[in-house]
Each structure stands twice: as structure tokens, then as C-alpha cells.
Design an enzyme around this catalytic site. Structure first.
Site, PDB file in Angstrom:
ATOM      1  N   ARG A 122       0.814  -1.229   0.000  1.00  0.00           N
ATOM      2  CA  ARG A 122       0.000   0.000   0.000  1.00  0.00           C
ATOM      3  C   ARG A 122       0.843   1.274   0.000  1.00  0.00           C
ATOM      4  O   ARG A 122       0.378   2.346   0.384  1.00  0.00           O
ATOM      5  CB  ARG A 122      -0.980   0.025   1.177  1.00  0.00           C
ATOM      6  CG  ARG A 122      -2.014  -1.087   1.119  1.00  0.00           C
ATOM      7  CD  ARG A 122      -3.107  -0.862   2.151  1.00  0.00           C
ATOM      8  NE  ARG A 122      -4.143  -1.892   2.048  1.00  0.00           N
ATOM      9  CZ  ARG A 122      -4.146  -3.017   2.727  1.00  0.00           C
ATOM     10  NH1 ARG A 122      -3.166  -3.286   3.576  1.00  0.00           N
ATOM     11  NH2 ARG A 122      -5.126  -3.900   2.577  1.00  0.00           N
ATOM     12  N   LYS A 144       3.134  11.412 -10.521  1.00  0.00           N
ATOM     13  CA  LYS A 144       2.251  10.634 -11.400  1.00  0.00           C
ATOM     14  C   LYS A 144       2.958   9.342 -11.758  1.00  0.00           C
ATOM     15  O   LYS A 144       4.072   9.352 -12.285  1.00  0.00           O
ATOM     16  CB  LYS A 144       1.929  11.413 -12.676  1.00  0.00           C
ATOM     17  CG  LYS A 144       0.711  12.299 -12.584  1.00  0.00           C
ATOM     18  CD  LYS A 144       0.344  12.805 -13.978  1.00  0.00           C
ATOM     19  CE  LYS A 144      -0.910  13.631 -13.951  1.00  0.00           C
ATOM     20  NZ  LYS A 144      -1.268  14.106 -15.297  1.00  0.00           N
ATOM     21  N   GLU A 186       8.971  18.457 -24.100  1.00  0.00           N
ATOM     22  CA  GLU A 186       8.422  18.843 -22.803  1.00  0.00           C
ATOM     23  C   GLU A 186       8.983  20.194 -22.347  1.00  0.00           C
ATOM     24  O   GLU A 186       8.299  20.979 -21.692  1.00  0.00           O
ATOM     25  CB  GLU A 186       8.712  17.765 -21.753  1.00  0.00           C
ATOM     26  CG  GLU A 186       8.093  16.409 -22.050  1.00  0.00           C
ATOM     27  CD  GLU A 186       6.583  16.354 -21.795  1.00  0.00           C
ATOM     28  OE1 GLU A 186       6.018  17.357 -21.333  1.00  0.00           O
ATOM     29  OE2 GLU A 186       5.986  15.293 -22.062  1.00  0.00           O
ATOM     30  N   LYS A 230       7.474  22.830 -13.247  1.00  0.00           N
ATOM     31  CA  LYS A 230       6.712  21.651 -12.830  1.00  0.00           C
ATOM     32  C   LYS A 230       6.438  21.705 -11.324  1.00  0.00           C
ATOM     33  O   LYS A 230       5.321  21.424 -10.865  1.00  0.00           O
ATOM     34  CB  LYS A 230       7.488  20.380 -13.190  1.00  0.00           C
ATOM     35  CG  LYS A 230       6.794  19.048 -12.834  1.00  0.00           C
ATOM     36  CD  LYS A 230       5.716  18.688 -13.832  1.00  0.00           C
ATOM     37  CE  LYS A 230       5.032  17.362 -13.528  1.00  0.00           C
ATOM     38  NZ  LYS A 230       5.586  16.216 -14.247  1.00  0.00           N
ATOM     39  N   GLU A 240      -4.165  17.156  -9.757  1.00  0.00           N
ATOM     40  CA  GLU A 240      -4.824  17.531 -11.005  1.00  0.00           C
ATOM     41  C   GLU A 240      -6.324  17.771 -10.842  1.00  0.00           C
ATOM     42  O   GLU A 240      -7.136  17.276 -11.621  1.00  0.00           O
ATOM     43  CB  GLU A 240      -4.568  16.479 -12.095  1.00  0.00           C
ATOM     44  CG  GLU A 240      -4.693  17.051 -13.501  1.00  0.00           C
ATOM     45  CD  GLU A 240      -4.244  16.080 -14.582  1.00  0.00           C
ATOM     46  OE1 GLU A 240      -5.039  15.783 -15.459  1.00  0.00           O
ATOM     47  OE2 GLU A 240      -3.077  15.639 -14.536  1.00  0.00           O
ATOM     48  N   ARG A 244      -3.161  21.798 -12.611  1.00  0.00           N
ATOM     49  CA  ARG A 244      -2.171  20.834 -13.094  1.00  0.00           C
ATOM     50  C   ARG A 244      -2.519  20.284 -14.482  1.00  0.00           C
ATOM     51  O   ARG A 244      -1.640  19.807 -15.202  1.00  0.00           O
ATOM     52  CB  ARG A 244      -2.020  19.681 -12.088  1.00  0.00           C
ATOM     53  CG  ARG A 244      -0.913  18.712 -12.476  1.00  0.00           C
ATOM     54  CD  ARG A 244      -0.528  17.775 -11.352  1.00  0.00           C
ATOM     55  NE  ARG A 244       0.473  16.827 -11.806  1.00  0.00           N
ATOM     56  CZ  ARG A 244       1.174  16.029 -11.018  1.00  0.00           C
ATOM     57  NH1 ARG A 244       0.994  16.060  -9.717  1.00  0.00           N
ATOM     58  NH2 ARG A 244       2.060  15.192 -11.529  1.00  0.00           N
ATOM     59  N   ASN A 248      -0.728  18.973 -19.406  1.00  0.00           N
ATOM     60  CA  ASN A 248      -1.090  18.050 -20.486  1.00  0.00           C
ATOM     61  C   ASN A 248      -1.114  18.736 -21.853  1.00  0.00           C
ATOM     62  O   ASN A 248      -1.605  18.157 -22.825  1.00  0.00           O
ATOM     63  CB  ASN A 248      -2.465  17.425 -20.202  1.00  0.00           C
ATOM     64  CG  ASN A 248      -2.433  16.523 -18.990  1.00  0.00           C
ATOM     65  OD1 ASN A 248      -1.626  15.619 -18.891  1.00  0.00           O
ATOM     66  ND2 ASN A 248      -3.301  16.797 -18.031  1.00  0.00           N
ATOM     67  N   HIS A 251      -0.655  16.848 -25.067  1.00  0.00           N
ATOM     68  CA  HIS A 251      -0.763  15.424 -24.753  1.00  0.00           C
ATOM     69  C   HIS A 251      -2.091  14.805 -25.193  1.00  0.00           C
ATOM     70  O   HIS A 251      -2.179  13.590 -25.335  1.00  0.00           O
ATOM     71  CB  HIS A 251      -0.577  15.200 -23.248  1.00  0.00           C
ATOM     72  CG  HIS A 251       0.834  15.393 -22.777  1.00  0.00           C
ATOM     73  ND1 HIS A 251       1.531  16.570 -22.969  1.00  0.00           N
ATOM     74  CD2 HIS A 251       1.678  14.560 -22.121  1.00  0.00           C
ATOM     75  CE1 HIS A 251       2.746  16.435 -22.446  1.00  0.00           C
ATOM     76  NE2 HIS A 251       2.856  15.232 -21.929  1.00  0.00           N
ATOM     77  N   HIS A 255      -1.311  11.618 -27.029  1.00  0.00           N
ATOM     78  CA  HIS A 255      -1.588  10.291 -26.473  1.00  0.00           C
ATOM     79  C   HIS A 255      -2.412   9.441 -27.442  1.00  0.00           C
ATOM     80  O   HIS A 255      -2.182   8.228 -27.566  1.00  0.00           O
ATOM     81  CB  HIS A 255      -2.343  10.414 -25.145  1.00  0.00           C
ATOM     82  CG  HIS A 255      -1.464  10.751 -23.983  1.00  0.00           C
ATOM     83  ND1 HIS A 255      -1.962  11.119 -22.750  1.00  0.00           N
ATOM     84  CD2 HIS A 255      -0.120  10.766 -23.850  1.00  0.00           C
ATOM     85  CE1 HIS A 255      -0.971  11.339 -21.915  1.00  0.00           C
ATOM     86  NE2 HIS A 255       0.162  11.140 -22.563  1.00  0.00           N
ATOM     87  N   HIS A 268       7.403   9.333 -26.984  1.00  0.00           N
ATOM     88  CA  HIS A 268       6.374  10.147 -26.331  1.00  0.00           C
ATOM     89  C   HIS A 268       6.530  11.634 -26.689  1.00  0.00           C
ATOM     90  O   HIS A 268       5.568  12.311 -27.048  1.00  0.00           O
ATOM     91  CB  HIS A 268       6.454   9.963 -24.816  1.00  0.00           C
ATOM     92  CG  HIS A 268       5.543  10.864 -24.043  1.00  0.00           C
ATOM     93  ND1 HIS A 268       4.165  10.791 -24.137  1.00  0.00           N
ATOM     94  CD2 HIS A 268       5.815  11.891 -23.178  1.00  0.00           C
ATOM     95  CE1 HIS A 268       3.626  11.719 -23.355  1.00  0.00           C
ATOM     96  NE2 HIS A 268       4.596  12.395 -22.771  1.00  0.00           N
TER      97      HIS A 268
END
Length: 365
Positions: A122, A144, A186, A230, A240, A244, A248, A251, A255, A268
């Protein structure tokens, strides 16, 4: 030149340490955090060949008991099957709640190690030691973590902040040129969404496509300003719920393109470059920003050696369908991050499908 950037969060604040030669101080830095003695270092064969022994020696010299495991390289191995293998090693070596997983590698290694650490017992400690430009400026920071589902990127994941992000710019010397270019996407993103001065500094550089042509002062500037951007955003919105989402930028369509090409055709960052071009063109058609600004953005993307058109043969309607699987879809509406000027963007779900379709058709390779 070394920098320490703080990510200040309500529960687990941490430091991004940027310093040449810092890989050899990994153990010392981790020891100062009073972590448990057991460490599982996760990498891939190529990165481990270059830097694995140095990282392990540093950890052992600081009194840590180290086990290592190498994942196969590549986005297509970013799956639950790979996570299962990390769990097996963790069980075999009796990793405890005070133990730490160390991610030594690029974005794929960092995302998977972070997710394994988030879910083992956990949640145990994770330290990010990024070795690619993309991971240094983006994926290693902010907590993330996740893996891909066959029908979508990073659909399975968790927020799990690292205890430390250790960035040694010297490891970029062994980074393949294509990976360097992918990371630059990025960096350009941060210039568009947050830091107009960074954007201007990138414009002033004659080359952005190969490390050997980029001055070391600019590399340090890129790393510190991108990491600061960042950190600023994550500090304001850790999970997010609002701001935040601007990270993206590029993206959403990026994506979809990655997913449709089965993560085999594009890096990517290359997909993000295509996505930023698309977002810029959408913003122009919606009269959110000036044509001159999108031309400045696209010129930087080209200077970084990144693609600005869709891969040949990719079906426009398939991309539009794939957008519905994006994590940011809310009530069936696709949310786009769109620029309003260099250094500022807005998030909107009011983008007509015919505008998306038109832009994609214009970008068809």
C-alpha cells in the site's frame, strides 16, 4: 552549478537536486532522509550498463542493502505484467514499508517503478534518478505513476510522490539523440504554458536537436527552469483537480496518436510535439491566440528536430474516437489545453469536433 528546487506539498514535500556528478552522491542523499536499509533499484539493461554499478556502489557505501532488476526497454513494456515482475523481486527480497524503490532510467522506468512503489504494501518510498531529458524535466517530478492499457496510455496509475528527485546532467551524454529531441518537446511545453522567458531562451539557441550543440549553460537553465515550472504547478495542484491539467498541453492528441500506433512508431515527446502543433492550430481557429505565436511555437518544435505532421496513413476519425478514451474526458467532453499567448494557456472542453477534424486533416502526413 547545482540547484535545489523544493516541491512543497501538505504531506510529503521533497527536493529536486540538480548537480553534475550527483549520481555518485545518491547514497549520501538518501541516507539523509533516514530511509530503511533495503533498496530495490529498477532500471533497464542499457541504462544499467552505463550507470548501474555507480548507483549501487554509492548506495552500498552509505549502508544500504541493494537488489537490482532490469525491465525491458520501451513503452510497449509499460504494462501490468512488468509490474508483476517488480512485485516478485520485492517479495523475494522481503521489501518492507520502510524500504525504497529507486528508479534509475527514463520515463518508462520512472512511471513503472513509481507505480510499483505506490502499490507494494500500500505504498513504500520511491526515489527518482532520471537519466533522460524528458524524465528530468517532467515525468520524474510530481508523483504521477502508472502503466498503459492496450487501449490507452497511463489509464492505470496512482499519485505517489517521490522522497527525492536526483538529477545529474552529466548522464545526458549517453542519451541517444532521438531521446534528447523527445525530451525537448516537454521543455518547449513549459515555455508555452508557464515560462515565456524560457521560450525566449530556446528561441535564441541556434540548435536544440542534439546535446553537443547546446551549451552547458543552456542545459542547466533548461533543467532548473523546467523543474521549477513543474514544481510550481504541482505545489498549487498536486492531484490535477484544476491547474495541473495545463501540464497536459500537447498530450491530448499526442496520447491518441501514440495509442493508435501501438507505442512503436513514435517516442512520447515526438507525439507531444505533434499534439502541440495541433493544439496551437486549434487555438488559432478559435481565435484564442495569434497565428504569429503558433508559427513561433512550430519553429521551435522543428528546431528541436521533432515532427509537426501526423504519421502517414493515420486515420483522422480513429484519432477523434481515441480522444474519448483520454483520462481528461469529463461528461463525454474532451478537454483541451490551448494557448492564449506565449507563457499562458487555458483549459476548455468547448472545442467543436469539426475544428479538431479540420486541423487533423491539415496535419495529415
Amino acid at each position: 552549478m547545482s540547484s535545489a528546487i523544493s516541491v512543497n506539498l501538505p504531506e510529503k514535500s521533497y527536493e529536486i537536486a540538480v548537480a553534475p556528478g550527483s549520481l555518485d552522491k545518491l547514497g549520501e542523499q538518501m541516507a539523509s532522509l533516514q530511509l530503511g536499509k533495503k533498496v530495490l533499484l529498477v532500471s533497464n539493461p542499457m541504462i544499467f550498463k552505463h550507470y548501474g554499478e555507480r548507483a549501487i556502489a554509492s548506495l552500498q557505501n552509505a549502508g544500504f542493502e541493494v537488489t537490482s532488476y532490469n525491465l525491458p526497454p520501451g513503452e510497449r513494456y509499460k504494462t501490468l505484467n512488468s509490474i508483476q515482475k517488480i512485485y516478485d523481486i520485492a517479495l523475494e527480497n522481503r521489501l518492507e514499508r520502510s524500504s525504497t524503490m529507486v528508479a534509475l532510467g527514463g520515463g518508462v522506468v520512472g512511471d513503472m517503478t513509481g507505480f510499483a512503489a505506490a502499490t507494494w504494501l500500500r505504498g513504500i518510498n520511491v526515489v527518482q534518478v532520471p537519466t533522460s531529458l524528458l524524465a528530468m524535466v517532467d515525468s520524474a517530478i510530481g508523483g504521477k505513476t502508472g502503466v498503459n492499457h492496450p487501449h490507452g496510455k497511463n489509464l492505470i496509475g496512482a499519485f505517489h510522490q517521490p522522497r527525492l528527485v536526483l538529477i545529474d546532467p552529466e548522464v545526458l551524454k549517453t542519451l541517444p539523440a532521438r531521446e534528447f529531441r523527445a525530451g525537448m518537446a516537454e521543455v518547449i511545453k513549459y515555455g508555452v504554458i508557464w515560462d515565456a522567458e524560457l521560450f525566449t531562451q530556446l528561441e535564441a539557441s541556434k540548435h536544440l536537436d542534439q546535446l553537443r550543440y547546446v551549451k552547458s549553460d543552456l542545459i542547466n537553465y533548461i533543467l532548473t527552469h523546467s523543474c521549477q515550472a513543474k514544481a510550481d504547478v504541482v505545489t498549487k495542484d498536486e492531484k490535477e483537480s484544476g491547474l495541473r491539467a495545463i501540464l497536459n498541453y500537447g498530450h491530448t492528441i499526442g496520447h491518441a496518436v501514440e495509442s493508435l500506433t501501438e507505442y512503436r512508431l513514435l517516442k512520447h515527446g515526438e507525439a507531444v510535439g505533434i499534439g502541440m502543433v495541433a493544439a496551437g492550430e486549434i487555438a488559432v481557429k478559435l481565435a484564442l491566440w495569434q497565428k504569429a505565436d503558433t508559427e513561433r511555437q512550430n519553429a521551435l518544435i522543428k528546431k528541436a528536430g521533432l515532427p509537426t505532421q501526423l504519421p502517414a496513413g493515420l486515420d483522422t476519425e480513429a484519432i477523434i474516437d481515441a480522444l474519448q478514451l483520454d483520462k481528461k474526458v469529463k461528461s463525454g467532453k474532451v478537454r483541451f489545453v490551448l494557448p492564449t499567448q506565449i507563457g499562458e494557456v487555458k483549459v476548455t472542453d468547448e472545442v467543436p469536433a469539426d475544428i479538431i477534424r479540420q486541423v487533423l486533416q491539415e496535419m495529415a502526413g
